[in-house]
Design an enzyme around this catalytic site. Structure first.
Site, PDB file in Angstrom:
ATOM      1  N   HIS A  85       0.810  -1.228   0.000  1.00  0.00           N
ATOM      2  CA  HIS A  85       0.000   0.000   0.000  1.00  0.00           C
ATOM      3  C   HIS A  85       0.835   1.266   0.000  1.00  0.00           C
ATOM      4  O   HIS A  85       0.302   2.362  -0.157  1.00  0.00           O
ATOM      5  CB  HIS A  85      -0.929  -0.001   1.219  1.00  0.00           C
ATOM      6  CG  HIS A  85      -1.715  -1.259   1.323  1.00  0.00           C
ATOM      7  ND1 HIS A  85      -1.356  -2.289   2.160  1.00  0.00           N
ATOM      8  CD2 HIS A  85      -2.815  -1.672   0.660  1.00  0.00           C
ATOM      9  CE1 HIS A  85      -2.209  -3.291   2.014  1.00  0.00           C
ATOM     10  NE2 HIS A  85      -3.094  -2.946   1.109  1.00  0.00           N
ATOM     11  N   GLU A 137      -2.838   3.375   2.218  1.00  0.00           N
ATOM     12  CA  GLU A 137      -2.401   3.986   0.950  1.00  0.00           C
ATOM     13  C   GLU A 137      -2.598   5.498   0.988  1.00  0.00           C
ATOM     14  O   GLU A 137      -1.746   6.264   0.532  1.00  0.00           O
ATOM     15  CB  GLU A 137      -3.180   3.370  -0.221  1.00  0.00           C
ATOM     16  CG  GLU A 137      -2.704   3.924  -1.553  1.00  0.00           C
ATOM     17  CD  GLU A 137      -3.560   3.468  -2.719  1.00  0.00           C
ATOM     18  OE1 GLU A 137      -4.032   2.314  -2.725  1.00  0.00           O
ATOM     19  OE2 GLU A 137      -3.762   4.287  -3.636  1.00  0.00           O
ATOM     20  N   CYS A 205      -6.641   1.467 -10.236  1.00  0.00           N
ATOM     21  CA  CYS A 205      -5.747   0.600 -11.015  1.00  0.00           C
ATOM     22  C   CYS A 205      -6.529  -0.365 -11.897  1.00  0.00           C
ATOM     23  O   CYS A 205      -7.724  -0.595 -11.710  1.00  0.00           O
ATOM     24  CB  CYS A 205      -4.820  -0.156 -10.071  1.00  0.00           C
ATOM     25  SG  CYS A 205      -5.627  -1.503  -9.231  1.00  0.00           S
ATOM     26  N   SER A 278      -6.367  -9.190  -3.188  1.00  0.00           N
ATOM     27  CA  SER A 278      -5.376  -9.737  -2.253  1.00  0.00           C
ATOM     28  C   SER A 278      -5.705 -11.172  -1.844  1.00  0.00           C
ATOM     29  O   SER A 278      -5.180 -11.673  -0.852  1.00  0.00           O
ATOM     30  CB  SER A 278      -5.298  -8.838  -1.016  1.00  0.00           C
ATOM     31  OG  SER A 278      -6.588  -8.495  -0.565  1.00  0.00           O
TER      32      SER A 278
HETATM   33 FE1  SF4 Z   1      -3.291  -2.357  -5.332  1.00  0.00          FE
HETATM   34 FE2  SF4 Z   1      -3.994  -2.308  -7.896  1.00  0.00          FE
HETATM   35 FE3  SF4 Z   1      -1.424  -2.514  -7.226  1.00  0.00          FE
HETATM   36 FE4  SF4 Z   1      -3.093  -4.539  -6.875  1.00  0.00          FE
HETATM   37  S1  SF4 Z   1      -2.450  -3.632  -8.862  1.00  0.00           S
HETATM   38  S2  SF4 Z   1      -1.584  -3.790  -5.389  1.00  0.00           S
HETATM   39  S3  SF4 Z   1      -4.985  -3.504  -6.274  1.00  0.00           S
HETATM   40  S4  SF4 Z   1      -2.756  -0.778  -6.829  1.00  0.00           S
END
Ligand code: SF4
Length: 320
Positions: A85, A137, A205, A278
């Site tokens: 994060h 984050e 993302c 996750s």
């Molecule tokens: Fe977080 Fe997206 Fe990175 Fe996965 S790809 S760790 S959900 S920011």
């Protein structure tokens, strides 16, 4: 263009969303801890949960990882991994001051938001960061430009935003938000600050967006959607909201098969299943096995996108 999911024929079935589960950033973060354990031997300290999943944390603990809340809890000279994060610069400084070997498992897509925050702050902007108060984050991103980043925790918070110069404002966001709710917040911000500019590319993302898209494909046909994920996982919580918004009869967040309430299955013929970014496949397999015991042995994968994103391990762990 997406293909509609065939209507239920009355028999019990599972619609399994794809993509689901591990994203490239989580995969990299978990591998980072495993590689650090191989390279340095246990204990390897990890600041905060490496990813927001209780099962993953337990498995890594069994291999010799020690999870702490703050860098100050790590013995001087030891090895510490920072979670996916991200952390504020002061955390790096503290680790250096304590002589720690610090390995940064921050997802590169979070690092991208950190860089944007620094750049816009250097250019004199006030940064309106859309995100959830207290999330790691958000704390890390705010730490990149203290005093310049203003947290906007949802559409209702827009009216309370105060900036120094209404002509120099930009919005950024946490990576794991609901796409629709974020756009609503942005619209309200733009109405208040007509000069508001947008980040150069999406901050939410690819993995968050793809998992939300995938759950919208299964939700309208499911009387029940089960989202596998831990209660502190932002992207998993958003999947529950998105499923309900997309028409699921009910949606629940579960950490694993043991949390399925049999009462939820009463009168249900179609169960949708997905998982947060996750969540390892083993947990979803367990949920599918439990559902099969209740007659939901017919599993249909509903894929909306194919993901190919991969991230290299942090420097020093990525091989010779
Ligand atoms: Fe977080 Fe997206 Fe990175 Fe996965 S790809 S760790 S959900 S920011």
């Amino acid at each position: 263009m997406t293909t509609p999911v065939p209507a239920t024929t009355g028999h019990r079935r599972v619609l399994l969303a794809a993509p689901r589960g591990y994203c490239a950033g989580v995969d990299r973060a978990v591998l980072t801890v495993e590689k650090a354990l191989e390279l340095y031997g246990p204990p390897v300290y990890v600041r905060k949960q490496i990813v927001h999943n209780a099962y993953v944390v337990r498995v890594l603990e069994a291999k010799g990882a020690v999870f702490v809340e703050e860098t100050g809890e790590v013995p001087e000279g030891a090895v510490v991994v920072f979670s996916a994060h991200g952390v504020a610069p002061e955390v790096h400084d503290e680790a250096a001051a304590r002589g720690l070997t610090a390995i940064d498992a921050t997802c590169p897509l979070v690092t991208k938001v950190h860089k944007e925050a620094r750049r816009f702050a250097d250019e004199g902007y006030d940064i309106l960061l859309i995100g959830h108060a207290g999330h790691e984050e958000v704390i890390g991103t705010m730490g990149e430009a203290p005093g310049r980043v203003h947290l906007v925790d949802g559409p209702e918070a827009v009216r309370d935003v105060r900036v120094r110069d209404e002509h120099k404002v930009v919005w950024l966001s946490q990576t794991t938000l609901s796409v629709d709710e974020t756009m609503e917040t942005v619209e309200r911000l733009a109405a208040r600050f007509p000069a508001l500019i947008s980040p150069p590319s999406d901050d939410i993302c690819y993995a968050t967006q793809n998992r939300q898209l995938a759950v919208t494909r299964i939700a309208p046909d499911a009387q029940l959607v089960l989202v596998v994920g831990s209660s502190n996982s932002s992207n998993s919580l958003r999947l529950v909201e998105v499923a309900l918004h997309a028409g699921a009869g009910a949606a629940h967040l579960i950490d694993g098969p043991e949390e399925i309430d049999e009462g939820w299955l009463r009168g249900v013929t179609t169960v949708g299943v997905t998982s947060g970014a996750s969540v390892p496949d083993a947990l979803v397999d367990g949920v599918l096995a439990r559902l099969a015991e209740h007659g939901f042995g017919d599993v249909e994968i509903v894929r909306s996108v194919t993901e190919r994103q991969r991230f290299a391990l942090p420097r020093g762990l990525d091989g010779p």
